[in-house]
Design a protein around this motif. Structure first.
Motif, PDB file in Angstrom:
ATOM      1  N   ASN A   1      26.874  41.554  41.372  1.00  0.00           N
ATOM      2  CA  ASN A   1      27.554  40.514  42.135  1.00  0.00           C
ATOM      3  C   ASN A   1      29.008  40.384  41.681  1.00  0.00           C
ATOM      4  O   ASN A   1      29.478  41.145  40.842  1.00  0.00           O
ATOM      5  CB  ASN A   1      26.801  39.182  41.999  1.00  0.00           C
ATOM      6  CG  ASN A   1      26.726  38.713  40.564  1.00  0.00           C
ATOM      7  OD1 ASN A   1      27.494  39.142  39.700  1.00  0.00           O
ATOM      8  ND2 ASN A   1      25.808  37.814  40.302  1.00  0.00           N
ATOM      9  N   ARG A   2      29.681  39.411  42.231  1.00  0.00           N
ATOM     10  CA  ARG A   2      31.099  39.208  41.930  1.00  0.00           C
ATOM     11  C   ARG A   2      31.336  38.967  40.448  1.00  0.00           C
ATOM     12  O   ARG A   2      32.312  39.448  39.875  1.00  0.00           O
ATOM     13  CB  ARG A   2      31.634  38.038  42.745  1.00  0.00           C
ATOM     14  CG  ARG A   2      33.125  37.819  42.529  1.00  0.00           C
ATOM     15  CD  ARG A   2      33.618  36.577  43.211  1.00  0.00           C
ATOM     16  NE  ARG A   2      33.488  36.702  44.648  1.00  0.00           N
ATOM     17  CZ  ARG A   2      33.635  35.675  45.474  1.00  0.00           C
ATOM     18  NH1 ARG A   2      33.895  34.475  45.023  1.00  0.00           N
ATOM     19  NH2 ARG A   2      33.523  35.846  46.770  1.00  0.00           N
ATOM     20  N   THR A   3      30.444  38.228  39.801  1.00  0.00           N
ATOM     21  CA  THR A   3      30.608  37.931  38.370  1.00  0.00           C
ATOM     22  C   THR A   3      30.554  39.208  37.543  1.00  0.00           C
ATOM     23  O   THR A   3      31.394  39.422  36.661  1.00  0.00           O
ATOM     24  CB  THR A   3      29.533  36.929  37.887  1.00  0.00           C
ATOM     25  OG1 THR A   3      29.607  35.757  38.708  1.00  0.00           O
ATOM     26  CG2 THR A   3      29.726  36.557  36.438  1.00  0.00           C
TER      27      THR A   3
ATOM     28  N   TYR B   1      31.186  42.291  38.545  1.00  0.00           N
ATOM     29  CA  TYR B   1      32.404  43.059  38.832  1.00  0.00           C
ATOM     30  C   TYR B   1      33.618  42.441  38.148  1.00  0.00           C
ATOM     31  O   TYR B   1      34.482  43.156  37.640  1.00  0.00           O
ATOM     32  CB  TYR B   1      32.648  43.146  40.348  1.00  0.00           C
ATOM     33  CG  TYR B   1      32.006  44.357  40.984  1.00  0.00           C
ATOM     34  CD1 TYR B   1      32.745  45.502  41.250  1.00  0.00           C
ATOM     35  CD2 TYR B   1      30.668  44.358  41.330  1.00  0.00           C
ATOM     36  CE1 TYR B   1      32.167  46.613  41.843  1.00  0.00           C
ATOM     37  CE2 TYR B   1      30.070  45.465  41.924  1.00  0.00           C
ATOM     38  CZ  TYR B   1      30.829  46.586  42.177  1.00  0.00           C
ATOM     39  OH  TYR B   1      30.265  47.692  42.759  1.00  0.00           O
ATOM     40  N   SER B   2      33.695  41.110  38.133  1.00  0.00           N
ATOM     41  CA  SER B   2      34.854  40.434  37.534  1.00  0.00           C
ATOM     42  C   SER B   2      34.935  40.665  36.028  1.00  0.00           C
ATOM     43  O   SER B   2      36.021  40.881  35.490  1.00  0.00           O
ATOM     44  CB  SER B   2      34.807  38.931  37.827  1.00  0.00           C
ATOM     45  OG  SER B   2      34.962  38.710  39.208  1.00  0.00           O
TER      46      SER B   2
ATOM     47  N   MET C   1      35.560  45.767  45.338  1.00  0.00           N
ATOM     48  CA  MET C   1      35.286  44.344  45.544  1.00  0.00           C
ATOM     49  C   MET C   1      35.879  43.883  46.872  1.00  0.00           C
ATOM     50  O   MET C   1      35.236  43.158  47.630  1.00  0.00           O
ATOM     51  CB  MET C   1      35.879  43.512  44.397  1.00  0.00           C
ATOM     52  CG  MET C   1      35.230  43.735  43.053  1.00  0.00           C
ATOM     53  SD  MET C   1      36.112  42.907  41.695  1.00  0.00           S
ATOM     54  CE  MET C   1      35.617  41.197  41.958  1.00  0.00           C
TER      55      MET C   1
ATOM     56  N   ILE D   1      30.472  41.173  47.712  1.00  0.00           N
ATOM     57  CA  ILE D   1      31.072  40.917  46.398  1.00  0.00           C
ATOM     58  C   ILE D   1      32.393  40.184  46.598  1.00  0.00           C
ATOM     59  O   ILE D   1      32.579  39.086  46.113  1.00  0.00           O
ATOM     60  CB  ILE D   1      31.283  42.236  45.619  1.00  0.00           C
ATOM     61  CG1 ILE D   1      29.936  42.906  45.363  1.00  0.00           C
ATOM     62  CG2 ILE D   1      32.003  41.979  44.303  1.00  0.00           C
ATOM     63  CD1 ILE D   1      30.015  44.301  44.824  1.00  0.00           C
ATOM     64  N   SER D   2      33.316  40.806  47.284  1.00  0.00           N
ATOM     65  CA  SER D   2      34.609  40.227  47.637  1.00  0.00           C
ATOM     66  C   SER D   2      35.474  39.898  46.407  1.00  0.00           C
ATOM     67  O   SER D   2      35.003  39.935  45.285  1.00  0.00           O
ATOM     68  CB  SER D   2      34.411  38.978  48.490  1.00  0.00           C
ATOM     69  OG  SER D   2      35.629  38.539  49.005  1.00  0.00           O
ATOM     70  N   VAL D   3      36.730  39.621  46.655  1.00  0.00           N
ATOM     71  CA  VAL D   3      37.646  39.215  45.581  1.00  0.00           C
ATOM     72  C   VAL D   3      37.833  37.710  45.654  1.00  0.00           C
ATOM     73  O   VAL D   3      37.587  37.090  46.682  1.00  0.00           O
ATOM     74  CB  VAL D   3      39.011  39.944  45.674  1.00  0.00           C
ATOM     75  CG1 VAL D   3      38.846  41.429  45.487  1.00  0.00           C
ATOM     76  CG2 VAL D   3      39.722  39.639  46.977  1.00  0.00           C
ATOM     77  N   HIS D   4      38.247  37.139  44.553  1.00  0.00           N
ATOM     78  CA  HIS D   4      38.507  35.710  44.483  1.00  0.00           C
ATOM     79  C   HIS D   4      39.698  35.494  43.563  1.00  0.00           C
ATOM     80  O   HIS D   4      40.311  36.449  43.089  1.00  0.00           O
ATOM     81  CB  HIS D   4      37.259  34.953  44.030  1.00  0.00           C
ATOM     82  CG  HIS D   4      36.738  35.356  42.678  1.00  0.00           C
ATOM     83  ND1 HIS D   4      36.673  36.646  42.226  1.00  0.00           N
ATOM     84  CD2 HIS D   4      36.232  34.593  41.680  1.00  0.00           C
ATOM     85  CE1 HIS D   4      36.157  36.674  41.016  1.00  0.00           C
ATOM     86  NE2 HIS D   4      35.883  35.450  40.650  1.00  0.00           N
TER      87      HIS D   4
ATOM     88  N   SER E   1      39.669  37.420  40.108  1.00  0.00           N
ATOM     89  CA  SER E   1      39.851  38.872  40.167  1.00  0.00           C
ATOM     90  C   SER E   1      41.268  39.238  40.601  1.00  0.00           C
ATOM     91  O   SER E   1      41.850  40.195  40.086  1.00  0.00           O
ATOM     92  CB  SER E   1      38.810  39.526  41.084  1.00  0.00           C
ATOM     93  OG  SER E   1      38.792  38.926  42.360  1.00  0.00           O
TER      94      SER E   1
END
Length: 193
Positions: free
Chosen positions: A97-99, A101-102, A124, A130-133, A136
């Motif tokens: 998930n995003r976490t 990947y981050s 991402m 997943i996407s960026v935030h 990231s």
């Protein structure tokens, strides 16, 4: 287990976990997550690693929370190689998930592997699940600014403006400086024409 963890007794937590295994014949997902979290917070690397292997071999799911704890521990101990291996294993065994990947992106930027960091950031960005935030984006922006990749930094800045992401203050100061240099260069170019 948690009570012992709170008073700084992770080994007592492990004893409780082992007693649960003996008495019940097995333990549930929540117990595995909790003991791995406790050992990771206590930075008991070898014990945490052996317990995650045990957890994986139990075929219980989900594994992602335990991978997050492991990767966070590796990050705080600057164990990039182990973190990278955990990221790869997580990728094989569960849906990262995003976490996940981050944490990996943070580690790549910290060790200066910007090519791989850019690749992970782009994955991402292209994967809607997943996407960026903000975190990231700030991470990759920090990497570009610290390595002098100012054109790429400006592109990330544009993306962050588009996505309405907050920019960390120290990065904004450096970005303002970089962009002012860029504007001066454009002016100088036009004056020479």
């Amino acid at each position: 287990m948690e009570a012992y963890s709170k008073i700084g007794e992770p080994m007592k937590s492990l004893e409780i976990f082992r007693e649960m295994q003996e008495q019940l014949g097995s333990t549930n997902v929540a117990a595995h997550h909790k003991i791995i979290e406790i050992l990771c917070k206590a930075q008991e690397v070898e014990l945490a690693e052996s317990l995650i292997i045990e957890f994986i071999n139990s075929n219980l799911k989900p594994l992602t929370p335990s991978y997050i704890d492991m990767m966070s521990m590796y990050f705080s101990l600057s164990l990039h190689d182990k973190l990278e291996l955990a990221f790869s294993q997580c990728h094989e065994k569960c849906r990262p998930n995003r976490t996940i990947y981050s944490i990996y992106l943070d580690s790549l930027v910290n060790v200066g592997n910007l090519d791989k960091a850019e690749e992970i950031f782009n994955q991402m960005l292209s994967d809607g699940a997943i996407s960026v935030h903000t975190r990231s984006c700030n991470t990759i922006l920090r990497g570009y600014l610290s390595s002098g990749e100012y054109v790429k930094a400006e592109k990330i800045y544009d993306l962050m403006c588009q996505k309405k992401c907050d920019i960390d203050s120290p990065l904004m100061e450096k970005l303002d400086y970089v962009m002012s240099l860029s504007r001066k260069e454009v002016k100088r170019h036009f004056l020479l024409l």
